[in-house]
Design a protein around this motif. Structure first.
Motif, short mmCIF file in Angstrom:
data_model
loop_
_atom_site.label_atom_id
_atom_site.label_comp_id
_atom_site.label_asym_id
_atom_site.label_seq_id
_atom_site.Cartn_x
_atom_site.Cartn_y
_atom_site.Cartn_z
N GLU A 129 0.84 -1.20 0.00
CA GLU A 129 0.00 0.00 0.00
C GLU A 129 0.87 1.25 0.00
O GLU A 129 1.97 1.26 0.56
N ASP A 130 0.37 2.32 -0.62
CA ASP A 130 1.07 3.59 -0.60
C ASP A 130 1.07 4.16 0.81
O ASP A 130 0.19 3.85 1.62
N SER A 131 2.08 5.00 1.10
CA SER A 131 2.13 5.70 2.38
C SER A 131 2.65 7.10 2.14
O SER A 131 3.15 7.42 1.06
N ASP A 132 2.56 7.96 3.16
CA ASP A 132 3.04 9.33 2.99
C ASP A 132 4.57 9.39 2.82
O ASP A 132 5.09 10.31 2.23
N ARG A 133 5.28 8.41 3.31
CA ARG A 133 6.75 8.39 3.19
C ARG A 133 7.21 7.69 1.93
O ARG A 133 8.25 8.01 1.36
N GLY A 134 6.48 6.68 1.53
CA GLY A 134 6.85 5.94 0.34
C GLY A 134 8.17 5.21 0.52
O GLY A 134 8.41 4.59 1.55
N THR A 135 9.04 5.32 -0.48
CA THR A 135 10.33 4.63 -0.43
C THR A 135 11.47 5.55 0.00
O THR A 135 12.64 5.17 -0.06
N ASN A 136 11.16 6.76 0.44
CA ASN A 136 12.19 7.69 0.89
C ASN A 136 12.85 7.14 2.14
O ASN A 136 12.19 6.82 3.11
N GLY A 137 14.18 7.04 2.11
CA GLY A 137 14.91 6.39 3.18
C GLY A 137 15.73 7.34 4.03
O GLY A 137 15.29 8.44 4.34
N HIS A 138 16.95 6.92 4.34
CA HIS A 138 17.85 7.61 5.26
C HIS A 138 17.92 9.11 4.99
O HIS A 138 18.25 9.53 3.88
#
Length: 143
Positions: A129-138
């Motif tokens: 599922e999509d989220s507000d952060r997505g795949t953005n990491g460190h």
């Protein structure tokens, strides 16, 4: 909740809390050894625990560890409910090598926090599922 423990040496100290509001039980060193092959200061507590099924014992450094030049080698130790061996804590010097031992035998060297954990079942899927952060990491949320 009751946690059974066994003293493995006569001088072992029962884990205790300094204050009723503390989450962690202090662990006291009863022996010390520097293991040069892994550059670790290793402290034995002289106790073995019987953590109930569904719980885990987490071993953290004490806040006073900031006064030393060492850190808990695995940062958080894990005592699973099936483990019946001695509770050890290993510290590494921040600047490598033997150096000064961060604690003496008889000192409180860490703390034990016991928490429940859920039973987990992993399910493989094609998409998440999509989220507000997505795949953005460190570092993606700023400083």
């Amino acid at each position: 909740m009751e946690i059974k423990f066994k003293k493995l040496t006569p001088d072992a100290v029962i884990p205790t809390k300094a204050h009723v509001t503390d989450a962690g039980f202090d662990l006291t060193a009863v022996n010390y050894e520097f293991k040069a092959d892994i550059d670790c200061h290793v402290y034995g507590t002289g106790i073995a625990l019987e953590i109930p099924f569904g719980y885990v014992g987490l071993i953290f450094p004490r806040s006073s560890n900031r006064k030393t030049d060492s850190y808990l080698a695995n940062h958080v130790g894990v005592c699973d409910s099936g483990y019946r061996g001695e509770v050890f804590l290993s510290f590494k010097n921040r600047d490598c090598c033997e150096g000064n031992a961060p604690y003496k035998v008889g000192d409180k060297v860490g703390q034990l926090i016991v928490i429940p954990y859920p039973e987990i079942e992993f399910t493989e899927v094609e998409t998440l599922e999509d989220s507000d952060r997505g795949t953005n990491g460190h570092g993606s949320t700023g400083n």
